[in-house]
Design a protein around this motif. Structure first.
Motif, mmCIF file in Angstrom:
data_model
loop_
_atom_site.group_PDB
_atom_site.id
_atom_site.type_symbol
_atom_site.label_atom_id
_atom_site.label_comp_id
_atom_site.label_asym_id
_atom_site.label_seq_id
_atom_site.Cartn_x
_atom_site.Cartn_y
_atom_site.Cartn_z
ATOM 1 N N GLY A 85 0.831 -1.318 0.015
ATOM 2 C CA GLY A 85 -0.042 0.091 0.170
ATOM 3 C C GLY A 85 0.768 1.268 0.029
ATOM 4 O O GLY A 85 1.944 1.081 0.633
ATOM 5 N N PRO A 210 -6.856 -1.793 -3.323
ATOM 6 C CA PRO A 210 -6.196 -0.776 -2.657
ATOM 7 C C PRO A 210 -7.080 0.470 -2.610
ATOM 8 O O PRO A 210 -8.322 0.438 -3.030
ATOM 9 N N LEU A 211 -6.698 1.502 -1.777
ATOM 10 C CA LEU A 211 -7.518 2.650 -1.698
ATOM 11 C C LEU A 211 -7.073 3.662 -2.461
ATOM 12 O O LEU A 211 -6.054 4.019 -2.643
ATOM 13 N N GLU A 216 -12.547 4.136 -2.745
ATOM 14 C CA GLU A 216 -12.878 4.618 -1.565
ATOM 15 C C GLU A 216 -14.396 4.579 -1.388
ATOM 16 O O GLU A 216 -15.189 5.124 -1.976
ATOM 17 N N ARG A 238 -7.943 -2.892 1.506
ATOM 18 C CA ARG A 238 -7.985 -1.574 2.330
ATOM 19 C C ARG A 238 -9.322 -1.326 2.891
ATOM 20 O O ARG A 238 -10.276 -1.607 2.386
ATOM 21 N N VAL A 263 -8.496 -5.635 8.317
ATOM 22 C CA VAL A 263 -7.972 -4.426 8.134
ATOM 23 C C VAL A 263 -9.228 -3.432 8.670
ATOM 24 O O VAL A 263 -10.225 -3.774 8.605
ATOM 25 N N HIS A 286 -4.791 -7.062 11.421
ATOM 26 C CA HIS A 286 -3.941 -6.585 10.077
ATOM 27 C C HIS A 286 -2.544 -7.296 10.113
ATOM 28 O O HIS A 286 -1.357 -6.865 10.081
#
Length: 326
Positions: A85, A210-211, A216, A238, A263, A286
């Motif tokens: 990340g 992924p973010l 998001e 994420r 997470v 995590h």
């Protein structure tokens, strides 16, 4: 006269024993590859800007303000990080610094964690764990996973490695990516903006995304309600991709049968957070896709594969694309 490349190994002891980068290991690998380098090591993050003044390349096991270091290190041109990340790095990444990440080093363990999570959800282990707290004897007789459908959001290194493990159990696997394509052997692949057509036929929703601005908050209450009644959820990417409040409500109501989350939006999760008491939820702190035994060695494999490419000005592996966010 050719300049000897200067490499700074930035190893923060606070990251733990399994994540320390040894300067001697970098030097020995470079010698074995016949590449002349000068390697220095810094273990005090507060001294990073000073330690990096003459560095061409930095290998780091912790996050820092890249732009600020570039101001004092004009020859600094490449940063190799030991995380997959990178959203925290992108905030200060100058245009003239190449950023490469550790994508791929989590693949094998991450894939096994996903398989284990799907099997736990299929056999209602989160439910039975919650029933144990209530001292309730409530048998549920589930069928095997063969023939059921897993949808993987983000078919990168971890998601892609999970595909053959799930298919080996006889499952149908659907991939969802930003472009609707993947090299993984999925049964079908859709774009992220087509997710509403995929969710209704999903028994297990797995996020390794992924973010990014595109991901998001992508999976909110409306998306979760498109899943079949009794579906399960796994998050190993994420956390902010998914609305955990909406997920918790649907776990409590029984709309969804269970979830496995590795997470969280805030880590460590505060002791008084309500998510600790949510029914039918397995929480791991995590750590479930990380394997610190040999982790740094695998990161250095990526670095050493890239070093000759960097020196020759050739395309490099694992280059982060800021416009994509990964």
């Amino acid at each position: 006269m050719t300049k000897t490349i200067e490499i700074l190994v930035e190893s923060d002891p606070a990251q733990g024993l399994g994540l320390q980068i040894e300067g001697d290991a970098v030097s020995s690998r470079c010698r074995a590859a016949g590449i002349a380098v000068s390697v220095t090591t810094n273990t005090d993050p507060a001294r990073l800007a000073e330690a990096a003044r003459s560095a061409d390349v930095i290998i780091s096991n912790h996050k820092f303000d890249i732009g600020r270091v570039k101001e004092t290190a004009p020859s600094f041109a490449w940063l190799q990080v030991t995380s997959a990340g990178v959203e925290a790095y992108l905030k200060t990444l100058p245009d003239d610094v190449i950023l490469t990440n550790a994508s791929g080093v989590h693949a094998e363990k991450g894939a096994e964690f996903i398989l284990a999570s799907v099997l736990m959800l299929n056999y209602r282990i989160p439910y039975f764990a919650s029933q144990k707290v209530q001292r309730a004897w409530t048998p549920v007789f589930e069928s095997v996973v063969r023939g059921k459908t897993a949808t993987i959001l983000g078919v990168g290194a971890i998601g892609g490695a999970a595909v053959p493990l799930l298919k080996a159990r006889g499952m149908r696997v659907i991939g969802v990516t930003s472009r609707g394509t993947t090299e993984a052997p999925v049964d079908a692949c859709y774009r992220l903006d087509q997710i509403s057509t995929v969710l209704p036929k999903t028994d297990f929703l797995i996020s390794t995304l992924p973010l990014t601005p595109e991901t998001e908050g992508r999976i909110g209450g409306e998306a979760l309600d498109l899943l079949p009644h009794g579906a399960g959820v796994v998050v190993a990417g994420r956390a902010k991709v998914l609305d955990y409040g909406a997920l918790a409500a649907r776990l409590e109501s029984g709309r969804l049968s269970g979830a496995v989350l590795d997470v969280f939006p805030e880590e460590p999760v505060p002791a008084d957070h309500q998510i600790w008491s949510v029914r039918n939820l397995v929480m791991t702190p995590h750590c479930s896709v990380d394997d610190h035994a040999g982790y740094i060695d695998r990161c250095l494999d990526i670095f050493m594969d890239n070093l000759p490419r960097f020196l020759a000005g050739e395309p490099m592996r694992n280059v982060v694309r800021p416009e994509k966010g990964y």
